[in-house]
Design an enzyme around this catalytic site. Structure first.
Site, short mmCIF file in Angstrom:
data_model
loop_
_atom_site.label_atom_id
_atom_site.label_comp_id
_atom_site.label_asym_id
_atom_site.label_seq_id
_atom_site.Cartn_x
_atom_site.Cartn_y
_atom_site.Cartn_z
N SER A 141 10.58 -3.26 -5.15
CA SER A 141 11.07 -2.43 -4.05
C SER A 141 12.48 -2.88 -3.69
O SER A 141 12.86 -4.05 -3.93
CB SER A 141 10.16 -2.58 -2.83
N TYR A 154 6.02 -8.29 3.21
CA TYR A 154 6.17 -7.30 2.13
C TYR A 154 7.45 -7.60 1.35
O TYR A 154 7.45 -7.63 0.11
CB TYR A 154 6.19 -5.90 2.70
#
Length: 271
Positions: A141, A154
């Site tokens: 990501s 995350y």
């Protein structure tokens, strides 16, 4: 897609929806033998039933964070197809919110699913990747390139996944196994679109990619010479710049947050 061979065996985690499902459709179109993995059994079998009209498909409903499940996945794949050629580590978990306000178990699960599982599965499949054309693609990501407010763990898991990808590629540089990662920004899936308010404003400062755009990037990474592809490309450039020049990030951040906030308002009005 040119360069992808018929009858390659492909394991795809997180295959019941979103990017994983899109990747499965594209590999099916190329005649791959598919192993679809996800926790949601009902959705997973819907994807399987649709794709088995095109190619060989097995579906494995399991939790990638459970070691024994991963062992059984590799064992069953080899029993069914006798080989493993490509692993797409796509399954992801995101429990949004500040660390001090989040459940410790949720924080641990993000590490288990986003980082530990890809490491474990990669190690398990490597001994069986003995033919040319083998690849491991990790779905990271842009949050793994710059910290995102309210997504500390995350971000950490995706930072770690990128680091693992680069280190593993270095370890395997003498072998014919392609290791790479795709680092998308926001993607038009329920993963972020189902609860826009909980997603950071910074996230929406970038172009929203479609699942097909990410899926096609993953297929290209299986064969090209790149180790990482950022989406959109301009965001990849800016994340590199802010990493090299932290003060630049401090200057740009308020502007990007404002841009993302306005984008969120427009998205909510469309609903």
């Amino acid at each position: 897609m040119k360069g992808l061979h018929k009858n390659q065996t492909v394991i795809i985690t997180g295959a019941s929806s979103g990017v994983g499902e899109a990747v499965a459709h594209h590999f099916a179109a190329n005649g791959a033998n598919l192993v679809l993995v996800a926790r949601n059994k009902e959705k997973l079998y819907q994807v399987k039933d649709h794709l088995r009209q095109q190619t060989n498909v097995i579906a494995v409903s399991m939790d990638v964070s459970i070691f024994d499940d991963c062992q059984n996945l590799v064992k069953n794949t080899l029993a069914e197809y006798s080989s493993i050629d490509i692993l797409i580590n796509n399954a992801g978990c995101h429990e949004r919110g500040y660390v001090e306000e989040n459940d410790p178990q949720n924080l641990g699960r993000m590490i288990d699913v986003n980082l530990k599982a890809p490491i474990v599965l990669s190690r398990m499949v490597l001994p069986h990747m003995t033919k040319s054309g083998c690849a491991i693609i990790n779905v990271a990501s842009l949050a793994g390139r710059v910290p995102v407010p309210g997504s500390a763990v995350y971000s950490a898991s995706k930072f770690g996944l990128r680091a693992f990808t680069y280190a593993l590629a270095n370890e395997l540089q003498t072998k014919a196994i392609k290791i790479a990662t795709v680092s998308p920004g926001p993607i038009d899936t329920p993963f972020i679109m189902s609860d826009i308010d909980s997603v950071s404003d910074l996230t929406f400062s970038q172009k929203i990619s479609t699942v097909d755009e990410v899926a096609l990037t993953i297929l290209r990474l299986c064969k090209n010479n790149k180790i990482e592809e950022s989406m959109p490309k301009i965001s990849g450039f800016f994340t590199n710049m802010t990493y090299l020049f932290p003060k630049l990030g401090s200057i740009l951040s308020p502007l990007l947050i404002k841009k993302g906030r306005n984008a969120k308002i427009k998205l909510k009005l469309k609903k």
